[in-house]
Design a protein around this motif. Structure first.
Motif, PDB file in Angstrom:
ATOM      1  N   ILE A   1      48.801  79.729  68.257  1.00 43.23           N
ATOM      2  CA  ILE A   1      49.665  79.648  68.678  1.00 43.23           C
ATOM      3  C   ILE A   1      48.759  79.139  69.978  1.00 43.23           C
ATOM      4  O   ILE A   1      49.094  78.875  71.430  1.00 43.23           O
ATOM      5  CB  ILE A   1      51.116  80.474  69.001  1.00 43.23           C
ATOM      6  N   ILE A   2      47.865  80.420  70.325  1.00 42.64           N
ATOM      7  CA  ILE A   2      47.239  80.572  71.649  1.00 42.64           C
ATOM      8  C   ILE A   2      46.460  78.982  71.887  1.00 42.64           C
ATOM      9  O   ILE A   2      46.642  79.001  73.376  1.00 42.64           O
ATOM     10  CB  ILE A   2      46.514  81.661  71.519  1.00 42.64           C
ATOM     11  N   VAL A   3      45.705  79.007  71.105  1.00 38.31           N
ATOM     12  CA  VAL A   3      45.810  77.160  71.458  1.00 38.31           C
ATOM     13  C   VAL A   3      46.307  76.504  71.262  1.00 38.31           C
ATOM     14  O   VAL A   3      46.445  75.436  72.953  1.00 38.31           O
ATOM     15  CB  VAL A   3      44.581  77.090  70.222  1.00 38.31           C
ATOM     16  N   ALA A   4      47.585  76.295  71.059  1.00 40.57           N
ATOM     17  CA  ALA A   4      47.617  74.598  71.247  1.00 40.57           C
ATOM     18  C   ALA A   4      48.821  75.720  73.136  1.00 40.57           C
ATOM     19  O   ALA A   4      49.429  75.281  73.448  1.00 40.57           O
ATOM     20  CB  ALA A   4      49.654  75.467  70.566  1.00 40.57           C
ATOM     21  N   ILE A   5      49.040  77.071  72.961  1.00 39.73           N
ATOM     22  CA  ILE A   5      49.268  76.923  74.979  1.00 39.73           C
ATOM     23  C   ILE A   5      48.870  76.527  75.876  1.00 39.73           C
ATOM     24  O   ILE A   5      48.956  76.258  76.294  1.00 39.73           O
ATOM     25  CB  ILE A   5      49.512  78.783  75.005  1.00 39.73           C
ATOM     26  N   LEU A   6      47.190  77.062  75.324  1.00 45.13           N
ATOM     27  CA  LEU A   6      46.200  76.152  76.529  1.00 45.13           C
ATOM     28  C   LEU A   6      46.394  74.741  76.041  1.00 45.13           C
ATOM     29  O   LEU A   6      46.215  74.360  77.546  1.00 45.13           O
ATOM     30  CB  LEU A   6      45.209  77.053  76.094  1.00 45.13           C
ATOM     31  N   GLY A   7      46.543  73.871  75.289  1.00 43.59           N
ATOM     32  CA  GLY A   7      46.382  72.725  74.947  1.00 43.59           C
ATOM     33  C   GLY A   7      47.554  72.500  75.728  1.00 43.59           C
ATOM     34  O   GLY A   7      47.477  71.340  76.795  1.00 43.59           O
ATOM     35  N   ALA A   8      48.791  73.202  76.019  1.00 41.67           N
ATOM     36  CA  ALA A   8      50.176  72.343  76.908  1.00 41.67           C
ATOM     37  C   ALA A   8      49.285  72.776  77.918  1.00 41.67           C
ATOM     38  O   ALA A   8      50.041  71.793  78.078  1.00 41.67           O
ATOM     39  CB  ALA A   8      51.001  73.376  75.586  1.00 41.67           C
ATOM     40  N   LEU A   9      49.053  73.725  77.767  1.00 41.12           N
ATOM     41  CA  LEU A   9      48.665  73.523  80.194  1.00 41.12           C
ATOM     42  C   LEU A   9      47.382  72.920  80.145  1.00 41.12           C
ATOM     43  O   LEU A   9      47.948  72.334  81.269  1.00 41.12           O
ATOM     44  CB  LEU A   9      48.302  75.191  79.489  1.00 41.12           C
ATOM     45  N   VAL A  10      46.871  72.840  78.832  1.00 36.02           N
ATOM     46  CA  VAL A  10      45.917  71.670  79.935  1.00 36.02           C
ATOM     47  C   VAL A  10      46.509  70.393  80.174  1.00 36.02           C
ATOM     48  O   VAL A  10      46.561  69.542  81.446  1.00 36.02           O
ATOM     49  CB  VAL A  10      44.517  71.180  78.887  1.00 36.02           C
ATOM     50  N   PHE A  11      47.265  69.805  79.608  1.00 38.01           N
ATOM     51  CA  PHE A  11      47.861  68.831  79.178  1.00 38.01           C
ATOM     52  C   PHE A  11      48.627  68.546  80.376  1.00 38.01           C
ATOM     53  O   PHE A  11      49.368  67.578  81.220  1.00 38.01           O
ATOM     54  CB  PHE A  11      48.223  67.639  77.661  1.00 38.01           C
ATOM     55  N   GLY A  12      49.525  68.886  80.571  1.00 42.78           N
ATOM     56  CA  GLY A  12      50.644  69.896  81.223  1.00 42.78           C
ATOM     57  C   GLY A  12      49.762  70.130  82.174  1.00 42.78           C
ATOM     58  O   GLY A  12      50.795  69.051  83.491  1.00 42.78           O
ATOM     59  N   ARG A  13      49.199  69.830  83.299  1.00 45.12           N
ATOM     60  CA  ARG A  13      48.266  69.650  84.212  1.00 45.12           C
ATOM     61  C   ARG A  13      48.442  68.740  85.549  1.00 45.12           C
ATOM     62  O   ARG A  13      48.108  67.422  83.982  1.00 45.12           O
ATOM     63  CB  ARG A  13      47.073  70.274  84.677  1.00 45.12           C
ATOM     64  N   ARG A  14      48.036  68.431  86.171  1.00 44.72           N
ATOM     65  CA  ARG A  14      48.761  67.223  86.772  1.00 44.72           C
ATOM     66  C   ARG A  14      47.109  66.387  87.184  1.00 44.72           C
ATOM     67  O   ARG A  14      46.414  67.121  87.068  1.00 44.72           O
ATOM     68  CB  ARG A  14      48.851  67.615  88.334  1.00 44.72           C
ATOM     69  N   ALA A  15      46.872  65.547  87.290  1.00 50.66           N
ATOM     70  CA  ALA A  15      45.699  64.917  86.842  1.00 50.66           C
ATOM     71  C   ALA A  15      44.823  66.157  88.276  1.00 50.66           C
ATOM     72  O   ALA A  15      45.755  65.424  89.100  1.00 50.66           O
ATOM     73  CB  ALA A  15      45.698  63.623  86.990  1.00 50.66           C
ATOM     74  N   ASN A  16      43.548  66.122  88.339  1.00 45.78           N
ATOM     75  CA  ASN A  16      43.269  66.543  89.732  1.00 45.78           C
ATOM     76  C   ASN A  16      42.619  67.803  90.119  1.00 45.78           C
ATOM     77  O   ASN A  16      44.234  68.260  90.732  1.00 45.78           O
ATOM     78  CB  ASN A  16      42.912  65.744  90.828  1.00 45.78           C
TER      79      ASN A  16
END
Lengths: 99, 660, 177
Positions: free
Chosen positions: C162-177
């Motif tokens: 679940i932690i990994v999934a949250i981190l992944g969601a954060l990475v994907f959710g970030r705007r480019a740059n």
């Protein structure tokens, strides 16, 4: 009710999920179909747990729930980021791997 | 005993590596320092070992030094070892000594060549390979050296690779040499099967069954015949004259071609086990000596005369070995190395002075311009003609004497015939050598005046002389011909001195010195004590006749060409036959090359074109078709791939449902 | 007809109908609502199978948390975008997929009807802790004992996931740059 009734119910739900994945082009609905498939399997687990008189199946269901939650989180994040990039989330448009 | 043979082997290798890697960027003086240094130090090491060996009692002169344990498997083991004994010592001195002189000479001869560094790299490589061949203590590393000298020869014949004829000659030499390598390899297989080991120490003391011994000896002789240009594998050597002249002197006259003579001498215990093989050696040697000498009679290219002369002299060496007198073969090898290297270097000096001209018809009268070259060339011609007291006389005399003695001992008439052939060949040798000498040096200079009819000899090399750095720039005016620079004349002079005195290392029994025979005493006694001892009368008959033949040959040449060489077309069929080298190349062309080419052309059109190319085209069409079809599966639609997964699942489930 | 059978049939029909609704509605919001109903009906199935804890978790996590997330995204991303506006690139997929689905259900049902039937409890399966869960009808305390004694390691791995999934969601959710 016999075990097979629950299992057939489970198979039916699973197949509905499969067909949803196959025929829909909205990734959100495809995700929902995947959730349907996961739940169909959960139903099998619970039914078997009941008829085998063992809670191992229920433990699995619990784990599947968390996996599903994680999957949905990542999947939705993906969809959002794709949408930001392309303003379109039709899966048929995502075909740059076409041979 | 000081044994520096490892350094003799490694120094030229080092020189080759340095020149091969960095020679391109080195100034000429540095190239010469490395090239001369490697060969010179190798010679120095060989000389030190030699004098150390002389100071050692005769029984302890063999040193079998293992350098590296290479393979060890069960009872079989193979070491890289160096065998330094009087035989390999003699060879080492000849190889590095003559090699050094030719290294020095080449600095002048190749001075204008753009690939100066490459030449010296190859020369050093050749010295390394030849030393490896001579010094190895087992048959496998002999084979390594054998192949490497073949490679060196190939590289140096094709040194001017811009010339088609040079490349063709290099390939011819390589192919024929590989036939010999193949024979050597088969011999080694048989030896290993019979003796279970490959080192000389074990193999040469092993007694093989008679048939095996004959097979091994004959296969070894196939290798020797290819390397030493004996019948019927001699064709490559005349063509090898495409290489630069110092190469002809070093490889194709003085050292590499004697590898076969060395191998027979090295493996003489094997040959002793097979009288039939020895008879073949003697017979082939005699036949080659006569055959090549006849061809040399009428050649017009001065290097080709010398090439056929080399083949003929090598025949003498095998003749000696065929009658068990191995040390006489080695003796002739040594003296021949001196005077034949000298002849080639002299011819090179002439060619150099005439800016690449090799045709005798365009020479003449050079005695007045090329005094040093002419004098040394005369000494070498006298030596090879067997005129007393020059080097060739002693060695040739010993060979002919032992052939006659062997005939007398066995009563076999064939050895008398062999002896007669030897005498006849000696006369012919004297004739063609002085025809060559007079053609180059006597009479008037013909270079500027005579218009040569080009179709008189199909392969006189007008076009070939156009070498890189040796562009045949047309006739040179007589007054502008200069004798060679000291860097080239000093080797000539040293070799001339050796050609005069080199014979005195042989037996002098005939002249009242029964115990004087430094070389024969130096070489292992077993190498000549199988030879027949003839009576002094027989020896004198042989000596007298060979001397007479030599003088007669010179006299005939003097009568015909003493006033200068004049080329006359002669329609006598016998003359034509010899002039065209018995049409061997033409016959080979018709019998072997044209059918092979025709077959290859047919195969290339039908097998290569239709079957193989067609097949591969068919395969590619098949793949293209299937992949065009399969490509449609790759729609790029993700859910379409999911359908594939479902299809798989359904198939599995249905399979289980149906199976029950 | 006992209550058991009647309730099963009713639930089965309702679940199938809402599940079909998920894949049939053109509007993603409707699909999501239909899915919520499906998940609720499944929770009732679990109750029927005496798995109380799972039933409650199903409602809390699925119907509550996950479906809220779904609805949130659906409404954020062009809720009125209609898929049928675009031409289907592979129309035959619909028919083939449907047929294959039917075959799958048929084969599975055939298998399940004709295969070996499990009729009664098999005491041999499972250890004493997990048997306690079924003995007390999915009691939370018993479930917890079983989870933390027999399945502690998988449980901890899940938390990592679940932690990994949250981190992944954060990475994907970030705007480019």
């Amino acid at each position: 009710m016999p075990l097979s009734a629950y299992l057939i119910m489970s198979a039916l739900l699973f197949t509905i999920g499969v067909i949803g994945v196959l025929i829909r082009r909205n990734p959100l609905i495809i995700f929902m179909s995947i959730e349907l498939m996961l739940n169909a399997v959960n139903l099998s687990f619970v039914a078997l747990s009941h008829f085998l008189d063992s809670a191992d199946g229920q433990m699995f269901v619990f784990l599947v729930l968390t996996v599903a939650a994680a999957e949905v989180v990542v999947g939705l994040a993906l969809i959002v980021s794709i949408y930001r990039r392309r303003h379109n989330i039709d899966v048929d448009e995502m075909n740059i791997m076409r041979g | 005993m000081t044994n520096l043979s490892l350094w003799v082997l490694l120094l030229p290798l080092l020189g080759f590596i340095i020149l091969g890697l960095a020679g391109r960027f080195m100034p000429r003086t540095a190239i010469l320092a490395v090239g001369w240094g490697a060969c010179g130090l190798a010679f120095l090491c060989a000389a030190i070992s030699f004098f150390s060996m002389l100071a050692t009692p005769a029984a302890q002169r063999t040193s079998d030094q293992v350098v590296y344990h290479w393979i060890s498997a069960g009872t079989f083991s193979l070491d890289f070892g160096l065998l330094l004994d009087p035989l390999s010592m003699t060879m080492l001195l000849v190889v590095t000594g003559v090699g050094l002189l030719i290294h020095i000479y080449s600095a002048g001869y190749m001075a204008d060549d753009p690939s100066f560094w490459r030449f010296f790299a190859y020369l050093n490589f050749f010295i390394f390979a030849m030393v490896m061949l001579v010094i190895a203590n087992n048959f496998l590393f002999l084979l390594v050296g054998w192949g490497l000298v073949g490679l060196a020869s190939y590289l140096l014949i094709g040194f001017w690779y811009q010339r088609r004829s040079a490349v063709a000659a290099a390939q011819k030499a390589f192919v024929i040499n590989v036939i010999g390598d193949f024979g050597l390899m088969l011999a080694i297989f048989l030896i290993f099967q019979g003796a279970g080991r490959l080192d000389y120490a074990g193999v040469l003391t092993h007694t093989f069954p008679a048939a095996t011994a004959t097979a091994i000896a004959l296969l070894l002789f196939v290798a020797c015949a290819a390397k030493s240009a004996q019948l019927p594998l001699y064709m490559w050597l005349p063509d090898a004259m495409e290489g630069p002249t110092p190469v002809s002197a070093l490889i194709h006259a003085a050292t590499m071609v004697t590898a076969g003579v060395y191998l027979v001498a090295r493996a003489y215990p094997l040959f002793e086990q097979s009288p039939a093989a020895l008879a073949v050696v003697a017979g082939i040697g005699g036949a080659t000596a006569l055959f090549a000498a006849t061809i040399a009679l009428f050649q017009l290219d001065i290097k080709r005369v010398l090439a056929y002369s080399t083949i003929s002299q090598l025949g003498y060496m095998f003749m000696a070995e065929g009658v068990h007198n191995y040390s006489a073969g080695i003796f002739h090898l040594v003296t021949h190395a001196f005077f034949k290297a000298l002849l080639f270097l002299g011819a090179g000096a002439v060619i150099h002075a005439l800016a690449g001209e090799q045709d005798m018809r365009k020479m003449g009268g050079l005695w007045g311009r090329l005094r040093v070259t002419g004098l040394t060339f005369l000494i070498a011609s006298l030596a090879i003609s067997g005129i007393i007291p020059f080097a060739g006389f002693w060695s040739k005399d010993e060979i002919l004497g032992s052939v006659l003695a062997y005939g007398n001992q066995t009563g076999n008439v064939w050895y008398y015939i062999l002896w007669a052939i030897g005498i006849l060949t000696a006369g012919m040798t004297a004739f063609y050598m002085f025809r060559l000498f007079f053609g180059i040096f006597a009479g008037d200079y013909r270079g500027a005046s005579v218009a040569v009819n080009d179709n008189t000899n199909g392969d006189v090399e007008e076009q070939e002389a156009a070498a890189a750095g040796h562009h045949h720039a047309g006739p040179v005016r007589y007054n502008s011909i200069h004798d060679v620079a000291p860097v080239m004349s000093i080797p000539l002079i040293i070799l001339a001195i050796l050609s005069v005195i080199g014979g005195f290392i042989g037996s002098m029994a005939l002249f009242g010195l029964p115990n004087w025979s430094p070389l024969a005493n130096f070489l292992p006694a077993a190498m000549h004590n199988h030879a027949a001892e003839g009576s002094l009368t027989l020896e004198w008959i042989s000596t007298g006749l060979s001397l007479l033949a030599g003088v007669l040959g010179i006299g005939m040449a003097w009568r015909l060409y003493g006033k200068g060489f004049a080329f006359k077309q002669n329609s006598n069929p016998l003359y034509q036959l010899v002039f065209h080298k018995y049409y061997v190349d033409e016959i080979l062309n018709a019998v072997l090359i044209i059918p092979v080419l025709a077959l290859s052309r047919t195969l290339s059109r039908y097998l290569e074109g239709d079957v193989l190319d067609g097949g591969s085209r068919g395969i590619s069409t098949l793949f293209r078709g299937t992949s065009t079809f399969m490509r449609r599966v790759q729609t790029g639609y993700m859910r379409n791939y999911a359908l594939g997964i479902l299809l798989g699942v359904v198939v599995i489930i249905v399979y289980y449902a149906v199976r029950g | 007809m006992t209550f058991d059978i009647v309730s099963f049939i009713v639930l089965a029909v309702a679940t199938t109908a809402t599940a079909l609704g998920v894949i049939a509605f053109k509007n993603a919001v409707h699909s999501a609502l239909s899915l919520i109903l499906t998940l609720l009906f499944l929770a009732l199935f679990y109750l029927q199978l005496q798995a109380m804890f799972i039933a409650v978790v199903q409602i809390l996590i699925y119907a509550g948390a996950i479906m809220v997330l779904f609805l949130f995204v659906v409404t954020m991303l062009a809720p009125d975008q209609n898929e049928s506006d675009l031409k289907d690139a592979i129309p035959w997929q619909r028919i083939v997929g449907g047929l294959l689905g039917l075959v799958l259900v048929a084969a599975l049902s055939y298998e399940l009807f004709t295969g070996a039937q499990i009729t009664g409890p098999k005491a041999a399966a499972g250890n004493s802790l997990t048997q306690a869960v079924t003995a007390y009808h999915g009691d939370t305390q018993a479930f917890g004992m079983a989870l933390f004694h027999g399945f502690l390691f998988p449980f901890e791995v899940t938390s990592l996931l679940i932690i990994v999934a949250i981190l992944g969601a954060l990475v994907f959710g970030r705007r480019a740059n």
